[in-house]
Design a protein around this motif. Structure first.
Motif, PDB file in Angstrom:
ATOM      1  N   ASP A   1     -24.436 -33.802  -5.676  1.00  0.00           N
ATOM      2  CA  ASP A   1     -25.039 -32.534  -6.085  1.00  0.00           C
ATOM      3  C   ASP A   1     -26.209 -32.229  -5.161  1.00  0.00           C
ATOM      4  O   ASP A   1     -27.019 -33.115  -4.864  1.00  0.00           O
ATOM      5  N   VAL A   2     -26.287 -31.002  -4.703  1.00  0.00           N
ATOM      6  CA  VAL A   2     -27.352 -30.585  -3.791  1.00  0.00           C
ATOM      7  C   VAL A   2     -28.179 -29.511  -4.474  1.00  0.00           C
ATOM      8  O   VAL A   2     -27.658 -28.459  -4.849  1.00  0.00           O
ATOM      9  N   ARG A   3     -29.469 -29.782  -4.662  1.00  0.00           N
ATOM     10  CA  ARG A   3     -30.407 -28.770  -5.171  1.00  0.00           C
ATOM     11  C   ARG A   3     -31.082 -28.130  -3.974  1.00  0.00           C
ATOM     12  O   ARG A   3     -31.608 -28.826  -3.106  1.00  0.00           O
ATOM     13  N   ILE A   4     -31.065 -26.809  -3.923  1.00  0.00           N
ATOM     14  CA  ILE A   4     -31.580 -26.106  -2.749  1.00  0.00           C
ATOM     15  C   ILE A   4     -32.731 -25.189  -3.147  1.00  0.00           C
ATOM     16  O   ILE A   4     -32.697 -24.534  -4.194  1.00  0.00           O
TER      17      ILE A   4
ATOM     18  N   ASN B   1     -22.288 -40.755  -8.177  1.00  0.00           N
ATOM     19  CA  ASN B   1     -21.654 -42.015  -8.541  1.00  0.00           C
ATOM     20  C   ASN B   1     -22.549 -43.212  -8.239  1.00  0.00           C
ATOM     21  O   ASN B   1     -22.107 -44.349  -8.239  1.00  0.00           O
ATOM     22  N   ALA B   2     -23.832 -42.949  -7.955  1.00  0.00           N
ATOM     23  CA  ALA B   2     -24.759 -44.063  -7.772  1.00  0.00           C
ATOM     24  C   ALA B   2     -24.851 -44.845  -9.081  1.00  0.00           C
ATOM     25  O   ALA B   2     -24.946 -44.272 -10.152  1.00  0.00           O
ATOM     26  N   ALA B   3     -24.786 -46.166  -8.969  1.00  0.00           N
ATOM     27  CA  ALA B   3     -24.792 -47.008 -10.168  1.00  0.00           C
ATOM     28  C   ALA B   3     -26.080 -46.778 -10.959  1.00  0.00           C
ATOM     29  O   ALA B   3     -27.178 -46.807 -10.409  1.00  0.00           O
ATOM     30  N   LEU B   4     -25.912 -46.490 -12.240  1.00  0.00           N
ATOM     31  CA  LEU B   4     -27.087 -46.305 -13.087  1.00  0.00           C
ATOM     32  C   LEU B   4     -27.844 -47.615 -13.203  1.00  0.00           C
ATOM     33  O   LEU B   4     -27.266 -48.665 -13.433  1.00  0.00           O
TER      34      LEU B   4
ATOM     35  N   ARG C   1     -25.055 -38.219 -14.745  1.00  0.00           N
ATOM     36  CA  ARG C   1     -24.091 -37.981 -15.812  1.00  0.00           C
ATOM     37  C   ARG C   1     -23.762 -39.316 -16.469  1.00  0.00           C
ATOM     38  O   ARG C   1     -23.382 -40.261 -15.794  1.00  0.00           O
ATOM     39  N   LEU C   2     -23.923 -39.355 -17.785  1.00  0.00           N
ATOM     40  CA  LEU C   2     -23.739 -40.597 -18.525  1.00  0.00           C
ATOM     41  C   LEU C   2     -22.858 -40.325 -19.731  1.00  0.00           C
ATOM     42  O   LEU C   2     -23.171 -39.471 -20.568  1.00  0.00           O
TER      43      LEU C   2
ATOM     44  N   LEU D   1     -23.485 -39.039 -23.827  1.00  0.00           N
ATOM     45  CA  LEU D   1     -24.649 -38.174 -24.003  1.00  0.00           C
ATOM     46  C   LEU D   1     -24.218 -36.717 -24.082  1.00  0.00           C
ATOM     47  O   LEU D   1     -23.191 -36.323 -23.524  1.00  0.00           O
ATOM     48  N   ASN D   2     -25.017 -35.916 -24.776  1.00  0.00           N
ATOM     49  CA  ASN D   2     -24.843 -34.459 -24.788  1.00  0.00           C
ATOM     50  C   ASN D   2     -25.914 -33.884 -23.861  1.00  0.00           C
ATOM     51  O   ASN D   2     -27.084 -33.802 -24.235  1.00  0.00           O
ATOM     52  N   GLN D   3     -25.506 -33.507 -22.644  1.00  0.00           N
ATOM     53  CA  GLN D   3     -26.462 -33.108 -21.616  1.00  0.00           C
ATOM     54  C   GLN D   3     -26.442 -31.589 -21.435  1.00  0.00           C
ATOM     55  O   GLN D   3     -25.383 -30.989 -21.234  1.00  0.00           O
ATOM     56  N   VAL D   4     -27.619 -30.980 -21.511  1.00  0.00           N
ATOM     57  CA  VAL D   4     -27.755 -29.529 -21.429  1.00  0.00           C
ATOM     58  C   VAL D   4     -28.526 -29.158 -20.166  1.00  0.00           C
ATOM     59  O   VAL D   4     -29.602 -29.708 -19.900  1.00  0.00           O
ATOM     60  N   GLN D   5     -27.966 -28.220 -19.407  1.00  0.00           N
ATOM     61  CA  GLN D   5     -28.606 -27.717 -18.197  1.00  0.00           C
ATOM     62  C   GLN D   5     -29.395 -26.450 -18.517  1.00  0.00           C
ATOM     63  O   GLN D   5     -28.840 -25.461 -19.002  1.00  0.00           O
ATOM     64  N   VAL D   6     -30.705 -26.481 -18.287  1.00  0.00           N
ATOM     65  CA  VAL D   6     -31.547 -25.299 -18.485  1.00  0.00           C
ATOM     66  C   VAL D   6     -31.166 -24.227 -17.467  1.00  0.00           C
ATOM     67  O   VAL D   6     -30.861 -24.532 -16.313  1.00  0.00           O
ATOM     68  N   HIS D   7     -31.158 -22.975 -17.887  1.00  0.00           N
ATOM     69  CA  HIS D   7     -30.808 -21.856 -17.005  1.00  0.00           C
ATOM     70  C   HIS D   7     -31.776 -20.707 -17.300  1.00  0.00           C
ATOM     71  O   HIS D   7     -31.526 -19.861 -18.157  1.00  0.00           O
ATOM     72  N   GLU D   8     -32.882 -20.670 -16.570  1.00  0.00           N
ATOM     73  CA  GLU D   8     -33.946 -19.703 -16.848  1.00  0.00           C
ATOM     74  C   GLU D   8     -33.485 -18.259 -16.659  1.00  0.00           C
ATOM     75  O   GLU D   8     -33.967 -17.351 -17.332  1.00  0.00           O
ATOM     76  N   LYS D   9     -32.539 -18.018 -15.728  1.00  0.00           N
ATOM     77  CA  LYS D   9     -32.126 -16.647 -15.433  1.00  0.00           C
ATOM     78  C   LYS D   9     -31.475 -15.967 -16.628  1.00  0.00           C
ATOM     79  O   LYS D   9     -31.494 -14.741 -16.741  1.00  0.00           O
ATOM     80  N   ILE D  10     -30.874 -16.756 -17.511  1.00  0.00           N
ATOM     81  CA  ILE D  10     -30.260 -16.168 -18.707  1.00  0.00           C
ATOM     82  C   ILE D  10     -31.075 -16.522 -19.957  1.00  0.00           C
ATOM     83  O   ILE D  10     -30.563 -16.518 -21.065  1.00  0.00           O
TER      84      ILE D  10
END
Length: 570
Positions: free
Chosen positions: A268-271, A290-293, A358-359, A362-371
């Motif tokens: 994943d690339v954050r820009i 896929n880096a080992a946790l 990613r694990l 878990l229930n993982q939520v991505q924040v999305h400020e634009k919406i």
């Protein structure tokens, strides 16, 4: 001259050498039939024998020399006689030249085909040398740098853009056959090289007369290449298209993300783009999915810190905060905690921007400020989802902090991060944000502060004589014991790109909210709170933990001083 490779029954050889039992061989052969893995790898993974033991046994059988690559200094001109694809395919490297022969290290010295092919490619007589694969692969990553290839692709893009008129679609990779577009090939090569060099960030920085591309490796920036300034716009435009940003907007900063598949791993690339004087500067954070946790036992926490942190996260309610600057490993620490807490009987929800790991479970939520999917809004909803454990990516404002602390006070365990200098300043920072005193006093269980410090390269580590200023700095923590330790530094080698460091390790300090500290918070006297906190910590600070690594030979006095000065300046 060493004999050429020969067919060897590895199991029989190791039994003959007394390194393996018949029973272990039988179990390994059964595992090989089941999994199809190589027998030598099964021996090592099962703990029957070490890679070092196998390599030395093969060397004795073949009457060949064994070379420890940790102390090997590569010779670039000789290494390039064997192209990188063939070096990786045959797991071989040209070591040096003696008496007119090239000495070539092989990870599998029994591979006759590899031996013959390497001899054909280099067109020289070769002498077989035995090396260890786990040492060879990272060395190949270091010595086969793609700096020249990146520079060549940048020149190719410059020439294509210099054609008037040029094809917009072909340059940016929008037309059919996009993978052959100059900008696509350049970016792919940059990403692959960054991943190979263990870079955490890629910086694309337009200057007045040039474009500079830098990699951040182990927290320090290194120039990768310098190209013509005219290609900057094409690179930025392509990156914006990949991440779904507005290509027409060049006056305002923008943030986005996209995914890549590099060397078989999803990345994943954050820009982040920002307008500067000579164009748009772009910074990309690379997150290898896929880096080992990590687990808590592998974070190298001092025993007392690990014991108290583990006790804090296993409580039924309250909040545990991990603090430090961007890139100090806070998320890694929190996910190591979640990895331990993640059991079928517990519901865990994370609210993050972005979701870095990613694990499963878990229930993982991505924040999305634009919406308007903000931290505060998501947090209000998560509390109706009946979680046992809640991870909040960052306490970035008063609203988010108050909701998280209310959750901690009503039976939830909350884990989160905060950007503060050290553990003592964290409760005060929350009060400055406007969080009510009673919430800070009653909800916080522990604050763990951390920094990442570079570790001396194991391949070129050597004794270090203290400079006068280093001795005086260490004396503050060690007193008269300062000369009772052996100090180390790295002289620089191919394994560490001549930096003397390879990898980083966290240093820690922690503060637990005792009854006395709770009272100090409620009384509203920051100076009294800091005084009591310092007494409670008894000098177990980030600085002292850095000195611990220095005396253990894990890092240098200079690096410890650099990190400690950052703490003092924050």
């Amino acid at each position: 001259m060493a004999r050429p490779p020969q067919r060897i029954r590895l199991g029989d050889l190791l039994i003959q050498e007394g390194l393996l039992s018949n029973e272990q061989l039988g179990l390994a052969l059964e595992e090989q039939k089941r999994s199809g893995r190589k027998l030598g790898r099964i021996f090592v993974d099962s703990g029957y024998v070490t890679e070092d033991g196998i390599a030395k046994a093969l060397a004795r059988q073949l009457r060949a020399e064994f070379v420890d690559l940790r102390s090997f200094q590569p010779k670039p001109d000789l290494i390039k006689l064997l192209p990188e694809p063939q070096a990786r395919r045959f797991r071989a490297i040209v070591l040096d030249e003696q008496a007119g022969q090239l000495r070539v290290g092989f990870a599998d010295p029994t591979d006759i085909t590899a031996y013959d092919e390497v001899a054909r490619i280099v067109r020289r007589d070769i002498e077989l040398v035995v090396v260890i694969e786990s040492q060879l692969v990272p060395l190949l990553d270091r010595v086969y740098r793609r700096t020249e290839e990146i520079s060549g692709l940048a020149k190719e893009l410059t020439q294509e853009m210099g054609d008037i008129p040029f094809e917009f679609g072909s340059v940016l990779g929008l037309a059919p056959g996009a993978e052959d577009a100059p900008v696509v090939k350049l970016l792919n090569t940059v990403f692959e090289e960054a991943l190979k060099m263990r870079a955490s960030d890629i910086h694309v920085e337009p200057q007045e007369k040039s474009l500079i591309i830098r990699f951040r490796i182990d927290g320090v920036l290194h120039v990768q290449t310098e190209a013509d300034a005219k290609i900057a716009s094409a690179l930025v435009l392509r990156l914006k298209l990949m991440s779904g940003l507005d290509i027409s907007e060049k006056r305002l900063p923008q943030d986005g993300r996209f995914a890549l598949q590099l060397r078989g791993a999803p990345v994943d690339v954050r820009i982040s783009s920002m307008p500067t004087q000579f164009g748009e500067s772009v910074v990309m954070r690379l997150l290898v999915q896929n880096a080992a946790l990590m687990d808590l036992n592998r974070l190298n926490m001092p025993p007392r810190v690990l014991e108290r942190f583990r006790a804090a996260i296993h409580r039924q309610s309250g909040i545990v905060l991990v603090t430090g600057p961007t890139g100090s490993g806070k998320t890694t620490t929190l996910y190591a905690a979640l990895n331990e807490l993640n059991t079928p009987e517990k519901k865990i929800i994370t609210v993050e921007d972005p979701v870095e790991y990613r694990l499963a479970g878990l229930n993982q939520v991505q924040v999305h400020e634009k919406i308007d999917l903000s931290f505060a809004r998501v947090l209000r909803s998560t509390l109706r989802q009946d979680p046992d454990i809640l991870l909040v990516g960052e306490m970035r404002d008063q609203d988010t902090a108050e909701i998280g602390m209310r959750a901690a006070m009503t039976g939830h365990m909350v884990l989160s991060t905060l950007h503060t200098n050290d553990s003592l300043s964290t409760p005060i920072r929350l009060l400055d944000m406007g969080v009510p005193r009673y919430m800070v006093a009653l909800s916080i269980q522990m604050v763990l502060a951390q920094r990442l410090i570079r570790v001396v390269c194991e391949y070129c580590s050597e004794p270090h004589t203290l400079a006068p200023h280093e001795r005086e700095w260490l004396r503050y923590e060690l007193g008269d014991r300062v000369d009772g330790f052996e100090y180390r530094h790295g002289r620089g080698c191919a394994h560490c790109a001549n930096t003397g460091f390879q990898g980083r390790q966290a240093i820690y300090e922690f503060l637990e909210m005792s009854n006395t500290l709770v009272e100090a918070v409620n009384h509203g006297d920051p100076n009294e709170f800091i005084r009591i906190g310092r007494e409670q910590m008894a000098g177990e600070t980030l600085r002292r933990d850095a000195v611990r690594l220095v005396t253990a030979g894990r890092t240098t006095p200079e690096e410890a001083m650099r990190i400690s000065s950052q703490v003092d300046e924050d």
